[in-house]
Every structure is written in structure tokens, then in C-alpha cells.
Design an enzyme around this catalytic site. Sequence first.
Site, PDB file in Angstrom:
ATOM      1  CE1 TYR A   2      11.632  -1.154   1.695  1.00 58.82           C
ATOM      2  CE2 TYR A   2       9.436  -1.338   2.635  1.00 58.82           C
ATOM      3  CZ  TYR A   2      10.783  -1.632   2.660  1.00 58.82           C
ATOM      4  OH  TYR A   2      11.286  -2.437   3.660  1.00 58.82           O
ATOM      5  N   GLY A  18       2.454  -5.358  -4.854  1.00 59.53           N
ATOM      6  CA  GLY A  18       3.227  -5.319  -3.617  1.00 59.53           C
ATOM      7  C   GLY A  18       2.392  -5.471  -2.367  1.00 59.53           C
ATOM      8  N   GLY A  19       1.058  -5.540  -2.506  1.00 56.64           N
ATOM      9  CA  GLY A  19       0.185  -5.681  -1.349  1.00 56.64           C
ATOM     10  C   GLY A  19       0.084  -7.114  -0.867  1.00 56.64           C
ATOM     11  CE  LYS A  59     -14.469  -3.913   5.980  1.00 54.74           C
ATOM     12  NZ  LYS A  59     -14.123  -5.357   5.891  1.00 54.74           N
TER      13      LYS A  59
END
Length: 630
Positions: free
Chosen positions: A314, A287-288, A408
Site C-alpha cells: 500500500y 513509502g515511509g 537514539k
Amino acid sequence: MFLLDLPRRAKQFLLFLLDLLLIPAALFIAVSFKHGNGQSIEFFANYPFFMPAVVIAGALAVLATALPRIKLHAIEFRAIGRIGIASLVIALATYGAETLMRISDAGQIAVATGGLFFLISIGARMVALFSLLALREHALSRVPVAIYGAGSAGIRLATAMQMSHDARPVMFVDDNPQVQGTIVHGLPVRSADALRKMISRKQVERVLIAIPSANYSRRAALVKELREQKCDVQIAPSMAELVRSKTINGMPTVSPDSLLDRDNVDLDNPRVARAYYDRVVMVTGAGGSIGSELCRQLLECGARKIVLFELSEYALYQIDQELGPLARAANVQLTTRLGSVANPRRVTQVIEDEEVEIILHAAAYKHVPLVEENEVAAAQNNVVGTRVVAEAAAAANVRRFILVSTDKAVRPSSVMGATKRMSEMVIQDMQTRSSVTKFAMVRFGNVLGSSGSVLPLFQEQISVGGPVTITHPDMRRFFMTIPEAARLVLLAGAFAEGDDIFVLDMGEPVYIMDIAKRLIKLTGHRVYDGRNENDIKIEIVGTRPGEKLVEELVIDPARLISTQHEKILRAHEDRPSPRLVTNALRMLTDAINESDSAAVRAALAEALPGFGRALPDNVVPFGPAQATKR
């Protein structure tokens, strides 16, 4: 303005009354054609129930085909088809009434009635539409807009803008001489010279550039040229962005790739489709921003089944709603599974039940400031979650496992970067203990347009008049678009040989300050220079904990190896010792179980010497000039 302000149900009722009047009108005209004007009154007097029967049947046909619900500005083939079905039913009803009442020449009046209703129904709607548009133009003060690009993207934009309260399209502009002078979608197509004249006369106040095929240099030159003419300029969204946006007024005015001082990297490769065709692929974090784009691109690859694994109900609901119709059209099975990647039983169950063949692991906590304050949750999700999914993949003999990582993770200075580097170490260690599953990693730069990235933040700040906040004037990052990021993951899966670290050659790192200035200009504003208070200010707010001024993609650029794609490189980095990984995971797991933030940081520091220290001055970030490909 009374008609414009009516509620939708009232407008539908008026359209129903219109059709109800058109049925007897069509019948009367048909009878007049057959028997003459003088005898038509006598005809209806001899058959008094003929017209009421046809009108009642016609009214039922109009309601059954939902003609009153067709929006006037949405008359297209399907709407015309519904009017045609209603006309056919009216013709059949007329023929049936003629037969029952034994009217001579049954059929001729029926055909004429149905045909006339079809024509005058469409005609009446066109008249009503143009009348309402004229009323709207008179009542509203809308900005005249020129659409630069008369192709499919421009036409879609013009269609979307027709009912806008704020802007009205007045013309297309196109550089193709063969198109100039024609009428497209009811608007004239003119040249760039004609546009300049209309801007000078204030007949055009805004230009929307709708040329998705144009590269960055072309779009930038257009924006600069038009802004010099004191005209507002906006970059229209691509088709994908337009579909995802809710209204034209809320559309993203700048597409992410417009901010990059380079063309998009072409990552198309036939090996991608072959690698995923007819496979069962599981995407964690589906969902990202990255996970959802991976699922979209997997549909194009012809995967047999896509397993959407997501912690947020959601987010899973949203991506399922979006992809469901597309998956059915592509004959791809879509399976939604709720769960945490840190839950071994749930992960193992899903992989086994769905018979997963490939895993794309995109689930992670990634927002540096939030992760910096939530070390325990971040370590559990990013590190333990990666270990759980990787071990379950190896146990089930999954073909490939691709970890989505980040720049990172190289010499990390933040908890987020440290947890992602430990995730990489887990994957490197897993490859030494697996003979079937091929484990690989992909390191991203900053992904423009993803949740929490600078693009949505800056757009929101600009929309309220600023200021745009920058942490440091010298802050630099590698940037890529969401489609580039997802395609890189898929290519990594196709190229993976085991223990790979893939990076994308994105050129030189870009100053965040330049991104902010470019975005302000592309949205039709000016950067504040101390004179006009209405211009957008840029404010320096200071670096946040864990941030570096510049990120790196690899530890040693000299150890980069070329792949089958010139823009994708494989980084050769030393594997950590199995004992180091085992001890680090044990320390980290104990710290997580104790919910001890300080112990989590201590475990990360033990596994990653130098964690938290500033980047040495002599470290040069990876760029194409430093990379030695062999």
C-alpha cells in the site's frame, strides 16, 4: 436551497439545457443583426430546417467538449478553451447548414453565432455562479476569514476556500503599501490597521497566515499580535502540504517548521545535484516519511532512475501514484520494487537488474514502544536488513551507500536505538572490507511531521479537544523537519568519503512540553490554566520503556569536524573491531532464527556495553555550544 442540494448529475443536466437554449438564442440574435428584427421571423420561416440543424450540431459539440461537466467555480483558461472549441464547432456547423441550404452571405451569420454563443455561455455561467454563491451565503453561516498575505500562497488558499461550508474569505491583508487598495482574486487587499478595525467590529473572526517565505520570528510575532486581539489564528500550509491535503477543512493548520524555535536550515548546495544527476538511485523504505521525501527531492536533482524499494504494498502504491506524474514531467524513470531488505536474493536481484549506483537506506522499524515489544522483528529488519543491503551494494560495486540512523543510537537505552547502533557498526565494518563503495551514515533528531512523531499525534489530540499527552515535563529532543532530514541524507551522499557519520547542527534540544504549548496556541486554542474547561489540557502520562529524557547526536562533541556546509558536521568515532561485529551478528542471527526475544536483548547487550542503562548525569547532549569544529 433546492439548487444547492441537487445531485451533481442533475446540475450537469441543467447546464446542458442552458447551453441547449443558448444555441438558438445566439443564432436568432446573429440573424437579427444581419437581416433586422422584422425579417428574422420570415428568414426562419423560409428555412425551417436551419435552426434545428444548428441546434442538433451544437448540442453534439457541447456534449463532446463536456461543457456541462465544467464546475461553475472552476472557470479558468482550460474551461474557457473548451467553450471556445464548442463555439468554433457551432460556427462551422452553422456555415455548413448555410452552404447546404444555399443561404446568401454564408459565413457572416456563422461567425456571429459562434462568437455570441462563446460570450453568452461564459456570461450565463458567471451569472449562475454568483447567484449560487449568493444563495449559499444566505443559507450558510460561514466564519469570515482574512488571509494574511496576498501572494501566490494566499491566492491558492482563497481559491480553495471559495466553496467551503465553514469559512469564507473576505479580504487579503498585506504589509506592502503598493499592494494595499488593489483587488486580488476578487478580494480587497487591506492593511494591518484595517484588519484590526474589522476584528474589533467582528467582521473578521479568523486570520489565516499565508506567508511561507516569512521566518519563524515573523510568524510568531504575527500570531501573538493577532491573538491579543481575541482573534483565531492559523498558519496556512505550504504548497507541498496543501497539495497533499484532501480538503481545506482537513488541512494541517500548523506547518512543522512553525513549531521550531529557529529558522529552517538552508541545506541547498550545488554538490547535491551533481552527485545524483543522471544516476540510478535506490531508496529502501521508499513509502515511509523520509523515504518518500528523498524520492521527491531526487526528482529535483535530475536522477536518471529512482528505484522505490518497499515492503508495504500500500505504501509503495501511494508513493508511486504521487510521484508517477512528476517523474514523467521531469523525464525521470520511476521503478517500483516490492520486497524485504532482509531477503538477500531479492535485494541482490533488484540492485543488479536495475544497475543501481547509489543506495539510500531508509528502511527501518523506528517506533520505540512497538520495537520494544517486538525485538526479533526489529533486529531482523534493522540490523540484518542493513547488513544484507550493504553486502549486496559492495558486491555490485555501488558507488555510495547512505544509512539513515537516529540519535537514539548513541548510548542506546531502547531496542530501537540498540538495533540502529548495530546497523551503524555493520556499516563501519563494511567500509573496512570495501574499496569501491563509500559507506556513510546520517543521524537524525526527531523528525516533525513523520509518521508516529509528536506533531500528528498532538494535532489529533487537539482536534478532539485534548488532552495533549506528554510522557515527562523534562523530556527534550532535537527536532528537524522532513525536508531538512531528506536533504541531509542527500548532502551526506554528496560529501561522503567513506566511514562518515554526519549530523545536523539543530541548535539546542527542545522541550516536548514547549512543542505542545506552541502547537496548541498556533492552532487557535489556549492551554488550560484551571479556569476555562474548553481550553486544551496537557496531561503527564509517564515515560515509556526505553525512553530517555534527552537524546544525543554524538558520543563526544569535541570530536566533531566541520564540512563544506556550516550546519553539517562529521563525527569522528572509533570503529568497532571486526571480531566484535562478527560475533555480535552471529549471536543476533542465532537469536532471530530461534525467535528468542531474550537472546536478542542479550546479543545487543553483549555488543553494546551499557545498553539499557540510564544516561549518566554527567553526559551533556550535543548542541552548538558544546561542538568543537575543526
